[in-house]
Design a protein around this motif. Structure first.
Motif, PDB file in Angstrom:
ATOM      1  N   GLU A  26       8.856   5.875  -8.369  1.00 28.34           N
ATOM      2  CA  GLU A  26       7.403   5.737  -8.375  1.00 28.34           C
ATOM      3  C   GLU A  26       6.994   4.720  -9.438  1.00 28.34           C
ATOM      4  O   GLU A  26       7.291   4.882 -10.612  1.00 28.34           O
ATOM      5  CB  GLU A  26       6.743   7.086  -8.635  1.00 28.34           C
ATOM      6  CG  GLU A  26       5.225   7.051  -8.477  1.00 28.34           C
ATOM      7  CD  GLU A  26       4.596   8.435  -8.509  1.00 28.34           C
ATOM      8  OE1 GLU A  26       3.368   8.525  -8.345  1.00 28.34           O
ATOM      9  OE2 GLU A  26       5.347   9.421  -8.697  1.00 28.34           O
ATOM     10  N   GLU A  27       6.321   3.665  -8.997  1.00 30.80           N
ATOM     11  CA  GLU A  27       5.916   2.609  -9.918  1.00 30.80           C
ATOM     12  C   GLU A  27       4.541   2.885 -10.516  1.00 30.80           C
ATOM     13  O   GLU A  27       4.285   2.611 -11.679  1.00 30.80           O
ATOM     14  CB  GLU A  27       5.902   1.259  -9.199  1.00 30.80           C
ATOM     15  CG  GLU A  27       7.279   0.797  -8.756  1.00 30.80           C
ATOM     16  CD  GLU A  27       7.444  -0.689  -8.928  1.00 30.80           C
ATOM     17  OE1 GLU A  27       6.504  -1.436  -8.618  1.00 30.80           O
ATOM     18  OE2 GLU A  27       8.529  -1.112  -9.391  1.00 30.80           O
ATOM     19  N   SER A  28       3.628   3.387  -9.692  1.00 29.68           N
ATOM     20  CA  SER A  28       2.280   3.710 -10.133  1.00 29.68           C
ATOM     21  C   SER A  28       1.697   4.670  -9.110  1.00 29.68           C
ATOM     22  O   SER A  28       2.378   5.080  -8.170  1.00 29.68           O
ATOM     23  CB  SER A  28       1.422   2.445 -10.244  1.00 29.68           C
ATOM     24  OG  SER A  28       1.333   1.802  -8.986  1.00 29.68           O
ATOM     25  N   SER A  29       0.460   5.032  -9.279  1.00 31.96           N
ATOM     26  CA  SER A  29      -0.169   5.925  -8.317  1.00 31.96           C
ATOM     27  C   SER A  29      -0.156   5.295  -6.933  1.00 31.96           C
ATOM     28  O   SER A  29      -0.674   4.183  -6.732  1.00 31.96           O
ATOM     29  CB  SER A  29      -1.614   6.204  -8.748  1.00 31.96           C
ATOM     30  OG  SER A  29      -2.253   7.023  -7.795  1.00 31.96           O
ATOM     31  N   ASN A  30       0.488   5.985  -5.990  1.00 29.61           N
ATOM     32  CA  ASN A  30       0.555   5.537  -4.593  1.00 29.61           C
ATOM     33  C   ASN A  30       1.366   4.255  -4.407  1.00 29.61           C
ATOM     34  O   ASN A  30       1.190   3.545  -3.426  1.00 29.61           O
ATOM     35  CB  ASN A  30      -0.855   5.349  -4.016  1.00 29.61           C
ATOM     36  CG  ASN A  30      -0.848   5.302  -2.495  1.00 29.61           C
ATOM     37  OD1 ASN A  30      -0.043   5.978  -1.854  1.00 29.61           O
ATOM     38  ND2 ASN A  30      -1.718   4.502  -1.910  1.00 29.61           N
ATOM     39  N   GLN A  31       2.279   3.962  -5.321  1.00 34.40           N
ATOM     40  CA  GLN A  31       3.156   2.807  -5.192  1.00 34.40           C
ATOM     41  C   GLN A  31       4.592   3.239  -5.466  1.00 34.40           C
ATOM     42  O   GLN A  31       4.897   3.740  -6.549  1.00 34.40           O
ATOM     43  CB  GLN A  31       2.758   1.703  -6.174  1.00 34.40           C
ATOM     44  CG  GLN A  31       1.427   1.039  -5.888  1.00 34.40           C
ATOM     45  CD  GLN A  31       1.526   0.008  -4.770  1.00 34.40           C
ATOM     46  OE1 GLN A  31       2.504  -0.737  -4.678  1.00 34.40           O
ATOM     47  NE2 GLN A  31       0.520  -0.032  -3.917  1.00 34.40           N
TER      48      GLN A  31
END
Length: 275
Positions: free
Chosen positions: A183-188
């Protein structure tokens, strides 16, 4: 309505015929607003003041480089991981055991070539790679070559970047998400390198033969619905030429080609084999 808000029927017909002549896709008049919106976004980058000027530009020698952006804009479609679960169940539970059995019996070498045709942003070939990675003997002992192709360079760029949102991951269970993504960021979410490295991508127009070694299995799903029968026949000819003897063609549920696959042996509703 402002003249640049939408193509006239006459303008639409010109673009419609041009698209068909280049990539075999027949776009219905009902898509005039969608096509207008996508072309309009290309006017300013191309220094064209209106639709007529843009049409002349993409047909000219000077507009050759713009054709890539034009087809990117027109052909981009949405997809998702593990779309149509039954196809992947066949791959994991029937096809891979068959390959391992044939190798153990000395009937084939440990090389597997799979082509995901019209792969869009890569969800299909990466789903295939996940299935293969979960079979330890395939990972250890086989030379696996998965190729994804598309006519859209924009889509291929997203595929190579391998960053996805939750919207395309709805068919993935939590185990596969945690195993194959970070998970890179929220929703990514970024696909982990172990899977990303299993797939190579290249630009290809389905109306042309694919200049590559034949494949053991070809996936062509949710794309031929946009082609008329003449174009479908040409695409099928090219796909069959790219299959090894005994190779499988996996087709989508709405391609409209079932009555055009008489040269292949039907194995089930989505699976055909070259003899």
């Amino acid at each position: 309505m402002n003249e640049l808000e939408r193509l006239t029927p006459q303008q639409f017909e010109l673009f419609q015929e041009f698209i068909y002549s280049r990539c075999g896709i027949k776009i219905d008049l009902s898509k005039i607003t969608l096509v207008s919106n996508r072309i309009r976004r290309r006017l300013q980058p191309s220094n064209c003041e209106d639709f007529d000027a843009y049409y002349r530009f993409i047909r000219s020698k000077a507009g050759k480089s713009e054709l890539v952006e034009f087809f990117n804009a027109i052909t981009t479609n949405e997809t998702s991981f593990f779309r149509t679960a039954s196809n992947f169940a066949w791959l994991k539970n029937e096809y891979l055991p068959q390959l391992l059995r044939e190798k153990s019996e000395g009937k084939r070498s440990p090389v597997l070539r799979i082509w995901s045709a019209a792969c869009s942003s890569g969800e299909e070939p990466y789903s295939i790679a996940m299935c293969l990675s979960e079979e330890a003997r395939i990972v250890r002992e086989w030379d696996v070559q998965i190729v994804g192709t598309d006519i859209s360079e924009t889509s291929l760029g997203r595929a190579r970047e391998a960053v996805y949102t939750e919207r395309t991951m709805q068919e993935l269970d939590s185990n596969r998400i945690s195993k194959h993504f970070s998970e890179e960021s929220s929703n990514q979410y970024r696909l982990r390198p172990a899977i990303a490295r299993m797939v190579s991508f290249s630009n290809h127009n389905l109306m042309e033969p694919f200049p590559a070694k034949p494949f053991d299995c070809i996936w062509i799903r949710n794309v031929l619905i946009y082609f008329d029968r003449v174009s479908k026949a040409k695409v099928i000819e090219n796909l069959v030429q790219s299959l090894v003897s005994g190779g499988y063609l996996v087709v989508g549920p709405s391609e409209g080609i079932y009555d055009m696959l008489g040269m292949l042996q039907k194995r089930n509703t989505f699976l055909y084999q070259k003899q």
